[in-house]
Design a protein around this motif. Structure first.
Motif, PDB file in Angstrom:
ATOM      1  N   ASN A 389     -38.109  76.403  -2.502  1.00  0.00           N
ATOM      2  CA  ASN A 389     -37.735  77.552  -1.689  1.00  0.00           C
ATOM      3  C   ASN A 389     -36.415  77.329  -0.965  1.00  0.00           C
ATOM      4  O   ASN A 389     -35.761  78.291  -0.557  1.00  0.00           O
ATOM      5  CB  ASN A 389     -38.839  77.852  -0.669  1.00  0.00           C
ATOM      6  N   ASN A 390     -36.031  76.060  -0.795  1.00  0.00           N
ATOM      7  CA  ASN A 390     -34.801  75.726  -0.078  1.00  0.00           C
ATOM      8  C   ASN A 390     -33.640  75.434  -1.005  1.00  0.00           C
ATOM      9  O   ASN A 390     -32.483  75.662  -0.632  1.00  0.00           O
ATOM     10  CB  ASN A 390     -35.034  74.506   0.827  1.00  0.00           C
ATOM     11  N   MET A 391     -33.899  74.931  -2.195  1.00  0.00           N
ATOM     12  CA  MET A 391     -32.817  74.478  -3.071  1.00  0.00           C
ATOM     13  C   MET A 391     -31.821  75.583  -3.422  1.00  0.00           C
ATOM     14  O   MET A 391     -30.608  75.341  -3.400  1.00  0.00           O
ATOM     15  CB  MET A 391     -33.399  73.831  -4.330  1.00  0.00           C
ATOM     16  N   PRO A 392     -32.236  76.813  -3.731  1.00  0.00           N
ATOM     17  CA  PRO A 392     -31.227  77.826  -4.091  1.00  0.00           C
ATOM     18  C   PRO A 392     -30.298  78.195  -2.947  1.00  0.00           C
ATOM     19  O   PRO A 392     -29.218  78.737  -3.193  1.00  0.00           O
ATOM     20  CB  PRO A 392     -32.076  79.031  -4.527  1.00  0.00           C
ATOM     21  N   VAL A 393     -30.701  77.920  -1.711  1.00  0.00           N
ATOM     22  CA  VAL A 393     -29.895  78.352  -0.565  1.00  0.00           C
ATOM     23  C   VAL A 393     -29.326  77.165   0.183  1.00  0.00           C
ATOM     24  O   VAL A 393     -28.980  77.277   1.366  1.00  0.00           O
ATOM     25  CB  VAL A 393     -30.741  79.225   0.387  1.00  0.00           C
ATOM     26  N   LEU A 394     -29.203  75.998  -0.472  1.00  0.00           N
ATOM     27  CA  LEU A 394     -28.546  74.864   0.156  1.00  0.00           C
ATOM     28  C   LEU A 394     -27.058  75.147   0.317  1.00  0.00           C
ATOM     29  O   LEU A 394     -26.501  76.060  -0.304  1.00  0.00           O
ATOM     30  CB  LEU A 394     -28.757  73.601  -0.674  1.00  0.00           C
ATOM     31  N   GLU A 395     -26.413  74.344   1.131  1.00  0.00           N
ATOM     32  CA  GLU A 395     -25.007  74.590   1.455  1.00  0.00           C
ATOM     33  C   GLU A 395     -24.129  74.546   0.213  1.00  0.00           C
ATOM     34  O   GLU A 395     -23.187  75.329   0.076  1.00  0.00           O
ATOM     35  CB  GLU A 395     -24.536  73.537   2.473  1.00  0.00           C
ATOM     36  N   GLN A 396     -24.418  73.617  -0.711  1.00  0.00           N
ATOM     37  CA  GLN A 396     -23.583  73.487  -1.900  1.00  0.00           C
ATOM     38  C   GLN A 396     -23.945  74.490  -2.986  1.00  0.00           C
ATOM     39  O   GLN A 396     -23.292  74.535  -4.021  1.00  0.00           O
ATOM     40  CB  GLN A 396     -23.701  72.078  -2.476  1.00  0.00           C
ATOM     41  N   SER A 397     -24.985  75.276  -2.780  1.00  0.00           N
ATOM     42  CA  SER A 397     -25.422  76.212  -3.802  1.00  0.00           C
ATOM     43  C   SER A 397     -24.668  77.532  -3.680  1.00  0.00           C
ATOM     44  O   SER A 397     -24.392  78.019  -2.578  1.00  0.00           O
ATOM     45  CB  SER A 397     -26.933  76.451  -3.675  1.00  0.00           C
ATOM     46  N   VAL A 398     -24.352  78.113  -4.834  1.00  0.00           N
ATOM     47  CA  VAL A 398     -23.633  79.399  -4.855  1.00  0.00           C
ATOM     48  C   VAL A 398     -24.572  80.539  -4.493  1.00  0.00           C
ATOM     49  O   VAL A 398     -24.173  81.503  -3.831  1.00  0.00           O
ATOM     50  CB  VAL A 398     -23.012  79.610  -6.251  1.00  0.00           C
ATOM     51  N   LEU A 399     -25.832  80.426  -4.887  1.00  0.00           N
ATOM     52  CA  LEU A 399     -26.766  81.530  -4.673  1.00  0.00           C
ATOM     53  C   LEU A 399     -27.040  81.785  -3.203  1.00  0.00           C
ATOM     54  O   LEU A 399     -27.592  82.826  -2.855  1.00  0.00           O
ATOM     55  CB  LEU A 399     -28.087  81.245  -5.399  1.00  0.00           C
ATOM     56  N   PHE A 523     -50.359  73.500 -12.876  1.00  0.00           N
ATOM     57  CA  PHE A 523     -49.735  74.472 -11.963  1.00  0.00           C
ATOM     58  C   PHE A 523     -48.314  74.001 -11.708  1.00  0.00           C
ATOM     59  O   PHE A 523     -48.090  72.893 -11.214  1.00  0.00           O
ATOM     60  CB  PHE A 523     -50.505  74.553 -10.650  1.00  0.00           C
ATOM     61  N   ALA A 524     -47.346  74.860 -12.053  1.00  0.00           N
ATOM     62  CA  ALA A 524     -45.933  74.510 -11.907  1.00  0.00           C
ATOM     63  C   ALA A 524     -45.212  75.607 -11.134  1.00  0.00           C
ATOM     64  O   ALA A 524     -45.700  76.735 -10.988  1.00  0.00           O
ATOM     65  CB  ALA A 524     -45.287  74.294 -13.272  1.00  0.00           C
ATOM     66  N   GLU A 525     -44.033  75.247 -10.647  1.00  0.00           N
ATOM     67  CA  GLU A 525     -43.201  76.179  -9.882  1.00  0.00           C
ATOM     68  C   GLU A 525     -41.754  75.944 -10.279  1.00  0.00           C
ATOM     69  O   GLU A 525     -41.323  74.793 -10.452  1.00  0.00           O
ATOM     70  CB  GLU A 525     -43.394  75.943  -8.380  1.00  0.00           C
ATOM     71  N   ALA A 526     -40.995  77.035 -10.451  1.00  0.00           N
ATOM     72  CA  ALA A 526     -39.627  76.915 -10.944  1.00  0.00           C
ATOM     73  C   ALA A 526     -38.732  77.901 -10.218  1.00  0.00           C
ATOM     74  O   ALA A 526     -39.192  78.940  -9.721  1.00  0.00           O
ATOM     75  CB  ALA A 526     -39.563  77.157 -12.452  1.00  0.00           C
ATOM     76  N   VAL A 527     -37.435  77.548 -10.171  1.00  0.00           N
ATOM     77  CA  VAL A 527     -36.446  78.401  -9.534  1.00  0.00           C
ATOM     78  C   VAL A 527     -35.086  78.053 -10.119  1.00  0.00           C
ATOM     79  O   VAL A 527     -34.912  76.989 -10.734  1.00  0.00           O
ATOM     80  CB  VAL A 527     -36.467  78.195  -7.991  1.00  0.00           C
ATOM     81  N   ASN A 528     -34.118  78.954  -9.927  1.00  0.00           N
ATOM     82  CA  ASN A 528     -32.750  78.725 -10.398  1.00  0.00           C
ATOM     83  C   ASN A 528     -31.867  78.331  -9.216  1.00  0.00           C
ATOM     84  O   ASN A 528     -32.149  78.644  -8.061  1.00  0.00           O
ATOM     85  CB  ASN A 528     -32.184  79.984 -11.056  1.00  0.00           C
ATOM     86  N   PHE A 529     -30.777  77.654  -9.539  1.00  0.00           N
ATOM     87  CA  PHE A 529     -29.759  77.340  -8.538  1.00  0.00           C
ATOM     88  C   PHE A 529     -28.433  77.194  -9.258  1.00  0.00           C
ATOM     89  O   PHE A 529     -28.379  76.942 -10.469  1.00  0.00           O
ATOM     90  CB  PHE A 529     -30.101  76.074  -7.748  1.00  0.00           C
ATOM     91  N   CYS A 530     -27.349  77.368  -8.518  1.00  0.00           N
ATOM     92  CA  CYS A 530     -26.002  77.302  -9.086  1.00  0.00           C
ATOM     93  C   CYS A 530     -25.124  76.472  -8.160  1.00  0.00           C
ATOM     94  O   CYS A 530     -25.126  76.674  -6.943  1.00  0.00           O
ATOM     95  CB  CYS A 530     -25.396  78.698  -9.244  1.00  0.00           C
TER      96      CYS A 530
END
Length: 1446
Positions: A389-399, A523-530
């Motif tokens: 839930n945090n990885m896509p909105v990290l400081e280095q992330s474009v998303l 049970f898995a969970e996935a998300v995108n990041f850039c």
């Protein structure tokens, strides 16, 4: 959810045409697996960027978190509900689906013609009609294969064995089943002449009218199936192929369009009439040309919870494999999966809970959504960057710069899998990164293809399954197609695999195709990041979407502009990437706008596109979301196109169209400048680092390690990208620091046992590494010198080890050198071994060269140490020599020890012979030496004793005691020793006797102090301060007294040393002067009546108060409570008026007993008989001479005529019983006249009252009587009694005066008479005491009780007992050990008491007389006037001997 042994025939009549068994699946190579440290794990995107150069080569990678990182599962399991997708495994695989589609079309073709297709068997296997069709087509077609007779080749290519006529059988099946379908596909079945077409059209119209009339007239329903024409309407049906209407039994009527054909006119012709519904070639072509429905997954009809889905999944897997789910190997599941998806014989259906939005059911990670309070152990994971839930909105992330929550990209999706449920080949939206975390359950198997092979994979799949892409060009974006990795690898596509276990991450990289399946319930969970490196890839993806006319998830241009609008919020690496992308985007936009303006479009309008919904600003042609610009036309305001498709908008004139833009072209430079400033720092840093790392050796001196460290710290502080340059710099700095620390450790000479030392080869490699670094290491030159020293040591050590005789100095020098070299030196053990041998030989050589140092212990130690040495001929020789010396030495040592311990002791002659025999032994023998030393001491002692005995004077006692002590310690028989012991015992006995004579009980003074003149005159205070002042006086006067005594001790002359006698005389004179000064000072105190409160009296040095006594010697006054009262002698009845008061001497003046002169002379006679000199004896001689001198002067004074006449008159006038009282009165009168008393009234005015009590009045009366006796002696009349009473009441103020000569004579006379009387009485008491003491001693001897004299009381030593003696107290407390202190009653009973039993302290026992309670009661009853009080203070006083020392 069911496993079927065969396919449903009604759905797929060709389900058994799978051909032979598929080849065994070969697993692709494994993708890289990373296990980050906690330091790397703390920066998720930084770590992914760090591993990207390795992982992007395989497309996917697996990351194992540290073992302690175990996030809790945060989903609400009870309320988690979902509806899964249904997956038919054999429909997933592309080639299998192509086969199934082909068979469906064949079956449909024959079904439309009224025939049911039955799949033939060849060689006991279902014939693969699709493969047969493909091979025949590749061989040139049916006609060519028949013409060239290639059916045997076709059979061989299909895998059938040759020689069995299989080719003919295949031709027969192909001609019967596939050839009609191929003719139909080619259009040959639809060939009809135009004339027949016109006739057929006319007949058809007529037939339709007649059919309608017939239905109305006869109410006959038209049959759906007709085998022959009705007889009545036979003329209406003709064959459309030949145009004839004959042979009606062979004429077929179409059930779709009512066209008719002869069976033999069809292409190919039919042998029999179809039994089912028949369609003409036109209707068949029309039905088969309908587009196929797009393939996709159906939703299941049942809703599951996690528990119910898990139960179903576990049951399915255990039932399928016939074993528990946890025992099924992953390899077996993988092979079975690919077998199932490649088989058309088995139709296995599974369900997959995919793409479940975490926004609806909650994430598996703890999140701060406010719905519930997080537990303490969840806080860490809620804040972790690895929380999806945090990885896509990290400081280095474009998303993070996209405000909208894009489901699946910014909002994680959940996946609940079961065995065989799969996800097909696909790439992420916008070619972004993806990360998948398996919370729990069985593994998930992944397959990945790197980005550089993405187009290769697409081409292979299009090539192998073109039919699928013809109907669905964006098939790979639908996530519904899978292809066997082995097939892809055979066509050159690199594929990698991995098994993702619970608690592990799988990361897919941009444009990396990936697929996979689940091994079981999980049970898995996935998300995108850039990240920043994705930006150029994202731009390429948008261009790719434009070509495919696929919709975008978000606007790439809008994302770039939004980041450029706020450059300060960007990461430095991201800012640099944005700057580069913005530059290319602005350049392309400028080119497109110029092209539009050149077309003649003049209307411009600015529009804020981000406020327009995405579906309203999509290009009509390519579906791209417009942001920077778009073209619209008033003819259709809702339609717009991007600038790439201006011509596709409409056909209106160009001048009518309007260019809508978000930013003017002059706004872009400012945006670019802001981003450039943000990214410029990184570029400058990167340039400096690149230059520094590429410096050649000649310029390395400019770059120290510190410079690179500063660059690295600058990059870390500014959060520069974790790219190759950054990593190279970090690795270089780390290597340089490591080399520097290792070099410093090598050169610091600090011992570290835990660290292994470098070998010579490792040191050489390390020095080479130091000089290969792109920076200067300050310790590099020293390390090089160390290497040179090690090499030099190696050469010298080899030379030293080659020597025949080991040289200890040379070996030690080498070892010292080696110890300073913190390097592993293999020569050191051998050098140490030879050094030990050399040192041992040196030690033996030195020891034997100095026999006085060779002890038995040394020889034993040398032998023991020599035993542990390596064998050597010199060592063995020295060992034999040492052993011989040791044996001889031990024998003589035992003999000497026996002589020293012999009883009785040996004579000097015997011992001297033993010493002479052991003199030649070359060793240090302590017993022999002790024997020699004892013999020497015996000779010296004997010589000294002979010198003393042969000398002219006797030796002092201290000298003889010293000789005696030394003689007793000598282990040799000494003949003069008994004589010396006798002399010393006699001298000690005399000194003890003298001490008993002079010293008082419990006296603190020594005998020498008592016999010597006083030095403490005028010293007051407590015992401690008094002793301190006396010590100071003694130290001050040491030059006179101590030097004189020292001279007395050391002199050997027969006569006494004149210096000692002179010193004694000086002390006497000082004593007399001091006592006179003290008396004068004390007498002067009474003249200070007006300031009497300022005058200090007594031992306590306080003012006068209460009853006070005056000392007859020092004339000071003392408080009655501070000093013991004088003892009162026994008086006869009726003589009370004649009795006198005892004279009072203070404790300072009366220090000892005062024996008679005869006793002293007896002691001196005994002294003369002693062959020993005593300081106390010489002091006693001086004191005796002083006393006798005073006696002579007193006799001379008494022999004068004046004093003789006065004494004669006194003897005539006085009665014999009262002569002593008369003299005493005269003495007190003299005392009264010599003191200047103040009037009574003046004294009474003072606060201190000296005369208010009865004893003072009694003293006045006695003084008056003494005056009357004096007047009678001088011839004056006696006053009357009334006058006496008057005088008693009011004493006169006028003092009595007497001539000095007369006063002196009276005083001397009184003193002499009083002294003689008191000496007589004292002698009588002493005789009685001695007799009583003798009796007590005899009784004690009879009882065998040990008498222990008191420590201080020499006079009462014979009456004291030890701690076992009987205390006379009634309630004895029986003290023991150090608490046993005795005190003797002075009241007459002479009983001994424990001090603790009668409450007497040591100080009281020492300074005061003790009278027991029994004696106190006797004195009170007898009227003796002795006061009563506490034990130890009752009747205490001093002896009433004369207190005058002169």
């Amino acid at each position: 959810r069911r496993r079927m042994s065969s396919v449903d025939v009604m759905r797929s009549p060709a389900a058994a045409l799978g051909g032979g068994a598929a080849a065994a699946f070969v697993p692709p190579p494994e993708c890289p697996v990373f296990e980050p440290s906690w330091e790397d794990f703390s920066d998720p995107l930084g770590f992914i960027n760090k591993i990207r150069p390795i992982a992007e080569k395989t497309g996917i990678c697996k990351i194992r978190p540290p073992e302690d990182w175990q996030p809790p599962f945060a989903c609400d399991v009870r309320n988690f509900r979902f509806t899964p997708r249904v997956q038919r495994l054999n429909e997933l695989e592309a080639l299998t689906r192509v086969k199934l589609n082909f068979l469906d079309e064949i079956a449909k073709f024959w079904e439309l013609q009224g025939s049911w297709l039955r799949f033939p068997h060849v060689e006991r296997k279902i014939l693969d009609l699709y493969l047969l069709s493909k091979i025949v087509s590749e061989e040139g077609g049916f006609d060519v294969v028949c013409k060239e007779k290639r059916w045997s080749k076709v059979a061989s290519r299909m895998g059938f064995p040759p020689g069995k006529g299989t080719g003919s059988l295949l031709r027969s099946h192909f001609e019967r089943i596939l050839y009609p379908y191929e003719l139909f596909q080619s259009g040959a079945t639809l060939t009809v002449s135009p004339a027949l077409i016109r006739v057929t059209s006319h007949l058809t119209n007529v037939r339709l009218k007649q059919r309608h009339l017939k239905a109305q007239a006869f109410a006959i329903k038209m049959r759906q199936r007709k085998e022959t024409l009705e007889v009545n309407f036979i003329d209406l049906y003709i064959c459309l192929a030949c145009g004839r209407g004959d042979e009606e039994d062979r004429l077929l009527l179409c059930d779709g369009c009512d066209d008719s054909y002869h069976t033999f006119c069809l292409v190919p012709p039919l042998q029999d009439v179809p039994k089912g519904d028949w369609r003409c070639p036109k209707c068949v072509a029309e039905e088969c040309s309908k587009p196929r429905e797009a393939f996709g997954f159906e939703q299941a009809v049942r809703e599951y919870t996690l528990q119910s889905f898990g139960e179903m999944a576990d049951h399915f897997k255990s039932d399928y494999f016939n074993m528990p789910v946890h025992m099924v190997p992953t390899e077996l599941v993988e092979k079975e999966f690919w077998r199932l998806v490649s088989s058309i014989e088995e139709d296995v259906i599974v369900e997959y809970g995919a793409d479940i939005s975490s926004k609806d059911v909650g994430s598996g990670f703890p999140v701060r959504d406010g719905k519930r309070k997080l537990l303490p152990d969840e806080e860490e994971y809620a804040n972790s960057g690895w929380n999806l839930n945090n990885m896509p909105v990290l400081e280095q992330s474009v998303l993070t710069h996209i405000n909208v929550d894009i489901s699946g990209m910014k909002v994680p999706w959940l996946y609940v899998g079961m065995c065989f449920s799969s996800f097909c080949w696909h790439i992420e939206d916008h070619w972004s990164y993806s990360i998948n975390f398996l919370h729990w359950g069985e593994p998930k198997t992944w397959y990945g293809v790197p980005a550089h092979a993405a187009e290769k994979l697409e081409d292979v799949m299009k090539k192998l399954a073109p039919e699928l892409f013809d109907s669905q060009p964006d098939l790979l974006h639908q996530l519904v197609t899978i292809m066997n990795p082995n097939v892809l690898m055979e066509h050159g596509v690199p594929v990698y695999r991995t098994n993702q276990c619970a608690g592990e991450f799988v990361v897919t990289f941009p444009r990396a195709y990936h697929s996979g399946f689940n091994q079981g319930y999980n049970f898995a969970e996935a998300v995108n990041f850039c990240t920043a490196d994705w930006l150029p890839i994202g731009r390429q993806c948008v261009a790719h979407y434009r070509r495919l006319q696929r919709y975008c998830v978000f606007s790439h241009e809008e994302l770039l502009c939004k980041m450029a609008a706020d450059p300060e919020s960007l990461d430095v690496e991201l800012a640099a990437a944005v700057f580069r992308e913005m530059g290319e985007m602005v350049e392309e936009e400028s080119r497109l706008r110029q092209a539009v303006q050149q077309m003649g479009i003049l209307s411009l309008e600015q529009e804020v596109f981000e406020l327009v919904p995405d579906d309203e600003r999509q290009c009509h042609q390519c579906k791209t979301t417009c942001f920077l610009s778009a073209l619209t036309c008033p003819c259709n305001p809702e339609r717009l196109v991007c600038l790439h498709h201006v011509s596709e908008l409409c056909d209106c004139p160009v001048t009518n169209k309007c260019l809508r833009y978000r930013y003017a072209m002059d706004e872009f430079p400012a945006m670019l400048h802001g981003v450039k400033l943000r990214a410029q720092s990184y570029d400058t840093w990167a340039k400096r680092v690149t230059e520094a790392l590429s410096e050649i050796d000649e310029k390395k001196s400019c770059f120290l390690v510190l410079c690179f460290t500063v660059l690295l710290e600058d990059a870390e502080d500014r959060k520069y990208p974790e790219n190759n340059l950054f990593r190279h710099l970090r690795e270089m700095v780390k290597e340089a620091e490591t080399c520097s620390s290792v070099a410093q450790l090598l050169l610091s000479h600090k011992q570290n046992r835990a660290r292994s030392k470098l070998t010579l080869e490792e040191l050489k490699a390390f020095v080479d590494q130091l000089f290969r670094l792109p920076c200067i290491i300050s310790q590099a030159q020293q390390a090089k010198e160390l290497l040179e020293n090690v090499e030099d040591f190696h050469e010298r050590a080899q030379a030293a080890l080659a020597d025949v005789t080991p040289d200890s100095s040379k070996l030690q020098a080498l070892l010292d050198l080696g110890a300073g070299l913190d390097v592993e030196l293999p020569e050191l053990p051998r050098l140490k071994q030879e050094l030990q041998q050399a040192r041992w030989l040196d030690e033996v050589r030195v020891a034997l060269g100095e026999p006085q140092r060779v002890t038995l212990e040394l020889m034993k130690r040398l032998i023991d140490s020599g035993v542990g040495l390596a064998p050597h001929h010199a060592v063995e020789k020295a060992m034999a020599e040492l052993q011989e010396v040791l044996t001889v030495s031990e024998r003589w040592e035992d003999k000497a020890r026996t002589c020293l311990q012999a009883r009785p002791r040996h004579s000097m002659t015997t011992l001297e012979s033993i010493v002479m025999e052991a003199r030649n032994i070359p060793a240090y023998l302590p017993n022999v030496l002790a024997l020699r030393d004892a013999l020497q001491k015996a000779k010296e002692w004997t010589a000294k004793v002979e010198a003393i005995q042969n000398g002219s004077t006797y030796a002092y006692l201290e000298q003889l005691e010293s000789l005696l002590a030394r003689g007793r310690s000598i282990p040799v028989r000494l003949d003069p020793l008994p004589q010396v012991e006798s002399q010393v015992a006699s001298a000690r006995a005399w000194r003890e006797r003298t001490a008993r004579t002079f010293l008082k009980k419990n006296s603190t003074y020594t005998l020498l102090q008592v016999l010597s003149p006083r030095v403490d005159i005028g010293v007051y205070g407590n015992s401690k301060s008094k002793r301190k002042r006396v010590k100071e006086l003694l130290e001050k006067d040491r030059g006179l007294e101590l030097e004189g005594l020292s001279d007395l001790e050391e002199s050997l002359e027969e006569a006494r040393d004149p210096a000692a006698v002179a010193a004694f005389k000086i002390k006497e004179q000082k004593e007399i002067e001091a006592i006179h000064s003290l008396r004068a000072a004390n007498l002067a105190k009474m003249a200070m009546a007006d300031r009497i409160e300022e005058v200090k009296f007594c031992l306590c040095r306080k003012t006068a108060s209460g009853f006070m006594l005056q000392c007859e010697l020092c004339k000071d006054w003392f408080h009655g409570a501070c000093v013991p009262l004088p003892k009162m002698g026994s008086q006869k009845k009726g003589l009370g008026w004649q009795s006198k008061e005892a004279k009072f001497l203070c404790p300072l003046c009366q220090r000892s007993r005062r024996p008679r002169l005869e006793t002293i002379l007896s002691l001196l006679v005994s002294l003369q008989k002693l062959p020993v000199r005593l300081p106390e004896g010489e002091a006693l001689q001086c004191l005796t001479e002083r006393a006798m001198s005073w006696q002579d002067r007193a006799r001379q004074a008494l022999a004068t005529d004046e004093l003789s006449s006065a004494l004669a008159k006194l003897s005539v006038l006085s009665q014999p019983p009262s002569w002593l009282a008369a003299l005493t009165a005269s003495l007190f009168l003299f005392f009264l006249l010599s003191v200047d008393f103040q009037p009574e009234e003046a004294i009474m005015e003072k606060p201190v009252k000296l005369k208010p009590r009865d004893p003072e009045k009694k003293r006045k009366r006695k003084l008056e009587k003494a005056e009357q006796h004096l007047l009678l002696a001088t011839g004056e009349s006696r006053p009357k009694s009334k006058e006496l009473k008057k005088a008693d009441g009011k004493p006169k103020r006028k003092k009595l005066k007497l001539s000095p000569d007369k006063s002196k004579e009276l005083k001397q006379l009184a003193k002499r008479l009083a002294k003689e009387e008191k000496e007589r009485k004292r002698k009588e008491r002493a005789a009685v005491k001695a007799e009583a003491a003798k009796e007590v001693l005899e009784k004690k001897r009879e009882k065998k009780v040990l008498d222990i004299p008191s420590k201080y009381d020499w006079s009462g030593a014979e009456d004291s007992n030890d701690e076992n003696a009987v205390c006379a107290a009634k309630n004895c407390q029986r003290p023991c050990k150090d608490k046993v202190d005795w005190v003797q009653c002075d009241g007459g009973c002479d009983e001994w008491f424990h001090q603790v039993c009668v409450g007497v302290s040591c100080e009281m026992a020492e300074n005061e007389d003790y009278i027991c309670s029994a004696c106190s009661r006797k004195a009170a009853l007898g009227g003796g006037g002795a006061p009563t009080g506490k034990a130890g203070a009752e009747g205490s006083g001093q002896n009433n001997e004369c207190s005058d020392d002169f």
